[in-house]
Enzyme design. Structure first.
Site, mmCIF file in Angstrom:
data_model
loop_
_atom_site.group_PDB
_atom_site.id
_atom_site.type_symbol
_atom_site.label_atom_id
_atom_site.label_comp_id
_atom_site.label_asym_id
_atom_site.label_seq_id
_atom_site.Cartn_x
_atom_site.Cartn_y
_atom_site.Cartn_z
ATOM 1 N N LYS A 145 -0.470 -9.248 0.222
ATOM 2 C CA LYS A 145 0.968 -9.520 0.272
ATOM 3 C C LYS A 145 1.586 -9.444 -1.130
ATOM 4 C CE LYS A 145 1.075 -8.873 3.793
ATOM 5 N NZ LYS A 145 1.975 -8.080 4.667
ATOM 6 N N TYR B 141 -5.837 -11.684 2.166
ATOM 7 C CA TYR B 141 -4.528 -11.530 2.780
ATOM 8 C C TYR B 141 -3.419 -11.794 1.751
ATOM 9 C CZ TYR B 141 -0.479 -12.390 5.761
ATOM 10 O OH TYR B 141 0.773 -12.346 6.326
#
Length: 284
Positions: free
Chosen positions: A159, A155
């Site tokens: 980002k 994750y």
């Protein structure tokens, strides 16, 4: 990503302003319900649902083809959808990296010529301060990192990719009327937390309800980057609710941004000589 959370709050406010809004979401029932709810609440009948599953590059291409055929104008693309769960997509990539970055990257490239022709236009990419822990491994791009906290690292990597995508897109579109902004919406209580590990939920969910922003508050910085006058000189920058901020050092690495772009083109099946600013892409 317009059927719930920050995406739905953003779509609602754009519809209030009179925009024609296309909600691109994976779940047809939720997407149709969200579009209907926004039409009712705003009185704006120009709100439509179109199916898009970012976990499928085939779906991204089908959406882009349908959109370009049906919609003559595109002034604003908001890449908002995000997941934090682990897993693998039908294309063989890690779920968070494809949904959060690769799917958005391909979608943006396929719609870029329309954005150029409708300029001035903007791309807003919803990133996160979690990019501070991103560690892109170019040799295994698109595959989950090793380790006990693989899904969390994946994750964070996605980002970081969001921040670098905005930076490199701004560089490549410097001589066009397309500008791009990466956004950290704040810590927002959204459905993203349903993917948290079971052992973490008893701690995280009460904190989310007590301390985190609601989606309408989180949408504000997205809306600012979408609609505020005079932001063009800040294309490629990273924004929070305090305005433009410096991202963490990896988010300012132009060589990494260029390498990510080239790697992403390869993974989604685009050749660099087909997507440059001077490419003669068809309008529909």
């Amino acid at each position: 990503g317009g059927s719930s959370g920050i995406g739905a709050a953003t779509a609602l406010e754009l519809a209030r302003c009179g925009a024609r809004v296309i909600l691109a979401t994976r779940n047809a029932l939720r997407g149709e319900a969200a579009a209907s709810r926004i039409r009712t609440e705003t009185g704006n009948e120009e709100v439509r649902f179109m199916h898009l599953d970012l976990a499928s590059l085939r779906s991204v291409r089908a959406f882009a083809s349908t959109f370009l055929r049906q919609e003559p104008h595109l002034h604003l693309l908001i890449n908002n959808a995000g997941v934090s769960a682990g897993g693998t997509t039908e294309d063989g990539f890690s779920l968070p990296f494809q949904v959060n970055h690769l799917g958005h990257f391909l979608l943006t490239q396929l719609l870029l010529e329309r954005l150029r022709s409708c300029g001035p236009s903007r791309v807003v990419i919803v990133a996160s301060s979690a990019h501070c822990a991103g560690r892109l491994r170019l040799e295994s791009l698109g595959h989950p990192p090793p380790g006990l906290f693989s899904a969390f690292q994946d994750y964070c990597d996605s980002k970081l990719a969001n921040v670098l995508h905005a930076r490199e897109l701004a560089t490549r579109e410097l001589d066009t009327q397309v500008t791009c902004y990466a956004v950290h919406p704040g810590f927002v209580n959204t459905a993203l937390f349903r993917y948290a590990p079971l052992w973490l939920k008893p701690l995280l969910l009460p904190l989310a309800w007590l301390l985190f922003l609601d989606p309408s508050e989180g949408a504000q910085v997205v809306l600012d980057c979408a609609t505020q006058d005079g932001l063009e000189p800040l294309s490629g920058r990273y924004f929070t609710d305090s305005g433009p901020q410096q991202p963490w050092p990896r988010g300012r690495d132009d060589r990494l941004a260029r390498a990510l772009w080239e790697g992403s083109e390869r993974l989604v099946g685009l050749r660099g000589d087909e997507v440059g600013p001077s490419a003669a892409a068809p309008a529909a």
